[in-house]
Scaffold this motif. Structure first.
Motif, PDB file in Angstrom:
ATOM      1  N   GLU A  11       1.028   3.928  -3.025  1.00 15.47           N
ATOM      2  CA  GLU A  11       0.737   5.342  -2.786  1.00 15.47           C
ATOM      3  C   GLU A  11       1.864   6.244  -3.288  1.00 15.47           C
ATOM      4  N   SER A  12       3.123   5.855  -3.003  1.00 14.40           N
ATOM      5  CA  SER A  12       4.266   6.641  -3.468  1.00 14.40           C
ATOM      6  C   SER A  12       4.375   6.633  -4.993  1.00 14.40           C
ATOM      7  N   ASN A  68       1.937   6.213  -7.181  1.00 15.15           N
ATOM      8  CA  ASN A  68       0.869   7.049  -7.744  1.00 15.15           C
ATOM      9  C   ASN A  68       1.192   8.533  -7.623  1.00 15.15           C
ATOM     10  N   GLU A 118       0.824  -1.211   0.000  1.00 12.71           N
ATOM     11  CA  GLU A 118       0.000   0.000   0.000  1.00 12.71           C
ATOM     12  C   GLU A 118       0.859   1.262   0.000  1.00 12.71           C
ATOM     13  N   LYS A 119       1.923   1.279   0.804  1.00 10.64           N
ATOM     14  CA  LYS A 119       2.802   2.447   0.840  1.00 10.64           C
ATOM     15  C   LYS A 119       3.512   2.657  -0.501  1.00 10.64           C
TER      16      LYS A 119
END
Length: 435
Positions: A368-369, A371, A364-365
């Motif tokens: 997110e980075s 994106n 997930e991290k």
């Protein structure tokens, strides 16, 4: 012979010996040979003496007895070896050479450029690293490359411009030459110079008409600007593609993490092992409290001297046994002691579940980075990072700057004069060494 006669003879002989020693051996031998008188010499010897010159060295031409006019000879040689070639060059420059017009443009590569590294030029190093870039040298090399010649030839037909009838035979381009020779000819007429301090590129184009010089310079600037745009667009596309690839990788990793959790829940039949373990621990604590209470009641009844077969004691004993059985089952679920019998326990489930949770959190991290970087790349790609800033556009020239007739003629005269002077000094030195 008396003493007075001997002394003059010895004095004269000493003078002659001193004179002979002061002359070279060859000249002395040649000069001391006394020719025979006509009345005593035979006829054959007289003919040999007439044909041979015994007073000069063999192989050396005798000097002419006619006096030479050195001034006239010097003027003749100067006119033949200096003035005549200079006059021929002047005839070409002022009569045959065609005018050449120069169109000039100045531009610079601006934007987010990377400075050139390892440049040591004293106090100008920081200024050079600020303005100078590798893209400027790329533009310069592209202007003087064969690719530029080929593109300009296809666009405006530069060979027709360089082979116009207005051009003289010496400066005109020969149309039957290959593209490599055309590139050499192009580099003589189209030049790009970079100011190492400011990074400004100066473009000069020479042609035989004003319109041709202007047209070629505009086409070169347009091609250079297109090259910079291609470089910028390529960098933007590469940045977007790289960011998109990273986003797809992180999305795939996040999807695999979710699939791993789903597989785990289907295999173990537990939605959340953490909550299940917490519920089991709570139940286990409650059973232990009930067991302690039942054991306490049992001790009280046994202390009142009741029979072991009494109903109250039998109930408590059965209750304690049931509680022990339930506690054992729950402990086997939480620990690895009962893994051999049941094949699985809550500890293994927790370990596997926690690993899947960590993987999902990392995915997930990363997603997110990725994106965020992809959004920044798209925003940056919408802007032009580097561009060609033309602050001096090419204009139509008014007067011809080439050929520089007077300067060229002066240089040619000095060159011929220097060559003639050097050769004359060498020849004179050789003649002075002759005996």
């Amino acid at each position: 012979m008396n003493v007075d006669e001997v002394k003059p003879t010895d004095r004269l002989r000493g003078v002659m010996d001193l004179a002979r020693r002061s002359l070279p051996d060859i000249r002395r031998n040649a000069e001391t040979i006394q020719p025979l008188t006509d009345r005593r010499a035979p006829a054959l010897l007289r003919k040999a003496r007439e044909r041979l010159d015994w007073t000069r060295l063999p192989g050396i031409r005798p000097q002419s007895t006619k006096p030479k006019n050195l001034v006239v000879l010097l003027l003749v040689r100067f006119g033949l070896f200096v003035m005549l070639p200079t006059a021929l060059v002047g005839l070409y420059l002022f009569v045959l050479a065609s005018d050449q017009y120069v169109a000039e443009a100045r531009f610079a590569v601006r934007g987010n450029v990377e400075p050139m590294g390892d440049v040591v030029l004293g106090e100008f190093s920081s200024l050079i690293q600020k303005h100078n870039s590798q893209d400027s040298f790329v533009v310069k090399e592209y202007i003087e490359s064969q690719s530029m010649v080929d593109e300009v030839e296809k666009a405006i037909g530069v060979t027709k411009m360089f082979s116009r009838p207005e051009a003289d035979f010496w400066a005109r381009w020969q149309t039957d030459e290959p593209i490599e020779e055309l590139t050499k000819y192009w580099r003589k007429h189209v030049q790009a110079r970079i100011d190492v301090v400011s990074g400004i590129i100066t473009l000069t184009v020479r042609a035989f008409t004003r319109e041709d010089a202007l047209l070629i310079s505009k086409e070169v600037v347009s091609r250079a600007e297109a090259l910079i745009n291609r470089i910028s667009r390529r960098a933007q596309e590469d940045m977007i593609v790289h960011a998109k690839e990273e986003t797809l990788k992180t999305q795939k990793r996040l999807k695999e993490a979710h699939l791993g959790l789903q597989t785990f829940r289907n295999t173990w039949g537990i939605i959340d092992p953490l909550k299940a373990a917490e519920s089991t621990s709570t139940t286990l604590m409650s059973l232990r409290r009930d067991k302690l209470k039942a054991e306490s009641d049992l001790q009280i009844l046994r202390g009142s001297n009741l029979d072991e077969k009494s109903r109250s004691i039998q109930v408590l004993v059965a209750q304690i046994a049931a509680l022990d059985s339930q506690i054992k089952v729950l402990k086997d679920q939480l620990t690895s002691e009962g893994a051999a019998s049941s094949g699985a326990n809550m500890t293994q489930a927790l370990l596997e579940y926690e690993g899947l949770l960590v993987e999902r959190t990392i995915a997930e991290k990363l997603n997110e980075s990725a994106n965020l970087l992809y959004d920044k790349a798209r925003i940056a790609a919408s802007k032009q990072h580097i561009y060609l800033a033309t602050f001096v556009p090419p204009v139509l020239p008014d007067d011809s700057l080439y050929p520089r007739r007077f300067q060229t003629l002066a240089v040619v005269f000095l060159c011929f004069f220097a060559v003639w002077s050097s050769v004359s000094l060498v020849v004179a030195g050789i003649n002075d060494q002759r005996l």
